[in-house]
Design a protein around this motif. Sequence first.
Motif, PDB file in Angstrom:
ATOM      1  N   SER A   1       1.120  -1.052   0.646  1.00 50.59           N
ATOM      2  CA  SER A   1       0.670   0.366   0.063  1.00 50.59           C
ATOM      3  C   SER A   1       0.914   1.327  -0.128  1.00 50.59           C
ATOM      4  CB  SER A   1      -0.601  -0.351   1.695  1.00 50.59           C
ATOM      5  OG  SER A   1      -2.325  -0.353   1.042  1.00 50.59           O
ATOM      6  N   ASN A   2       0.696   2.265  -0.608  1.00 51.03           N
ATOM      7  CA  ASN A   2       1.075   3.539  -0.463  1.00 51.03           C
ATOM      8  C   ASN A   2       2.368   3.421  -1.234  1.00 51.03           C
ATOM      9  OD1 ASN A   2      -1.369   5.067   1.055  1.00 51.03           O
ATOM     10  ND2 ASN A   2      -0.183   3.966   3.000  1.00 51.03           N
TER      11      ASN A   2
ATOM     12  N   ALA B   1      -0.351  -3.336  -4.412  1.00 47.48           N
ATOM     13  CA  ALA B   1      -1.842  -2.641  -3.836  1.00 47.48           C
ATOM     14  C   ALA B   1      -2.628  -1.801  -4.055  1.00 47.48           C
ATOM     15  CB  ALA B   1      -0.285  -1.561  -3.430  1.00 47.48           C
ATOM     16  N   SER B   2      -3.695  -1.407  -3.256  1.00 49.30           N
ATOM     17  CA  SER B   2      -4.898  -0.123  -3.922  1.00 49.30           C
ATOM     18  C   SER B   2      -4.383   0.589  -3.411  1.00 49.30           C
ATOM     19  CB  SER B   2      -5.259  -0.628  -2.308  1.00 49.30           C
ATOM     20  OG  SER B   2      -5.238   0.016  -1.210  1.00 49.30           O
ATOM     21  N   ASN B   3      -5.640   1.274  -4.117  1.00 48.96           N
ATOM     22  CA  ASN B   3      -5.262   2.671  -4.196  1.00 48.96           C
ATOM     23  C   ASN B   3      -4.100   3.558  -5.380  1.00 48.96           C
ATOM     24  OD1 ASN B   3      -7.426   3.580  -2.934  1.00 48.96           O
ATOM     25  ND2 ASN B   3      -5.780   3.832  -1.212  1.00 48.96           N
ATOM     26  N   GLY B   4      -3.498   2.802  -6.973  1.00 47.97           N
ATOM     27  CA  GLY B   4      -2.404   2.489  -7.321  1.00 47.97           C
ATOM     28  C   GLY B   4      -3.307   3.115  -9.145  1.00 47.97           C
TER      29      GLY B   4
ATOM     30  N   ASN C   1      -9.784  -0.145  -5.317  1.00 46.87           N
ATOM     31  CA  ASN C   1      -9.143   1.307  -6.047  1.00 46.87           C
ATOM     32  C   ASN C   1      -8.143   1.242  -6.201  1.00 46.87           C
ATOM     33  OD1 ASN C   1     -11.444   2.309  -5.080  1.00 46.87           O
ATOM     34  ND2 ASN C   1     -10.365   2.195  -2.625  1.00 46.87           N
ATOM     35  N   PHE C   2      -8.055   0.191  -7.705  1.00 41.60           N
ATOM     36  CA  PHE C   2      -6.438   0.122  -8.389  1.00 41.60           C
ATOM     37  C   PHE C   2      -7.041   0.243  -9.594  1.00 41.60           C
ATOM     38  CE2 PHE C   2      -2.460  -1.700 -10.589  1.00 41.60           C
ATOM     39  CZ  PHE C   2      -1.456  -1.478  -9.390  1.00 41.60           C
TER      40      PHE C   2
ATOM     41  N   SER D   1     -13.347  -5.400  -4.754  1.00 42.44           N
ATOM     42  CA  SER D   1     -14.476  -3.870  -5.535  1.00 42.44           C
ATOM     43  C   SER D   1     -13.640  -2.607  -5.604  1.00 42.44           C
ATOM     44  CB  SER D   1     -15.125  -3.591  -4.120  1.00 42.44           C
ATOM     45  OG  SER D   1     -13.816  -3.296  -2.735  1.00 42.44           O
ATOM     46  N   ASN D   2     -13.994  -2.112  -6.502  1.00 41.01           N
ATOM     47  CA  ASN D   2     -13.553  -0.775  -7.608  1.00 41.01           C
ATOM     48  C   ASN D   2     -12.169  -0.485  -8.117  1.00 41.01           C
ATOM     49  OD1 ASN D   2     -15.809   0.901  -6.674  1.00 41.01           O
ATOM     50  ND2 ASN D   2     -14.717   0.674  -4.747  1.00 41.01           N
ATOM     51  N   SER D   3     -11.648  -2.375  -8.232  1.00 42.90           N
ATOM     52  CA  SER D   3     -10.705  -2.488  -9.283  1.00 42.90           C
ATOM     53  C   SER D   3     -11.088  -1.874 -10.361  1.00 42.90           C
ATOM     54  CB  SER D   3      -9.994  -3.734  -8.701  1.00 42.90           C
ATOM     55  OG  SER D   3     -11.217  -4.941  -9.100  1.00 42.90           O
TER      56      SER D   3
END
Length: 161
Positions: free
Chosen positions: A57-58, A91-94, A112-113, A128-130
């Motif tokens: 992550s991050n 990781a998420s958010n990428g 969120n990827f 979810s949200n990928s």
Amino acid sequence: IGYDQVTVDSGATLTIEGPADIVMEDFFLGGGGSTIAFDTTNGPVRVFSAGDWEMLSNSNFTSTSDSAVDVQIFIAGDTTPGPDRATVSLASNGAIVGAIYAPNASLSLPSNFEIYGSVMAGELALASNSIIHFDEALLYDGDNGEREFVTLLWHPLGLED
């Protein structure tokens, strides 16, 4: 250029300038703002790996290109069937602009990827949200514009109110 293992520590940046072919066994991108940057200004970057890929992550992927043709990641993985497959954990958010080809690996796409390009994997898990945005430039062979691949299964998803 070949490496056994590539590790990018938290807060560090690894920049690969193209044209480049990089071969490695395993890849680890630590969290906390670590980045792998693909500079395709002078040519494409291709990465070949036989082992696992882990992105905490991050951590971030960046590219100077907005075309998936310029960044291609090939992960051979374990060619034996079963639970010993190589794993690709992002990781998420990428997000990544590129093509990932991992026919013998298990790929986990977290929430969120986003992938702008394509994904081919032995197993693919979407959270979810990928989101995967297919880059149609991958259908063509080089600059001459000849179609090399055909889309076998594709349809737009309609949004309902």
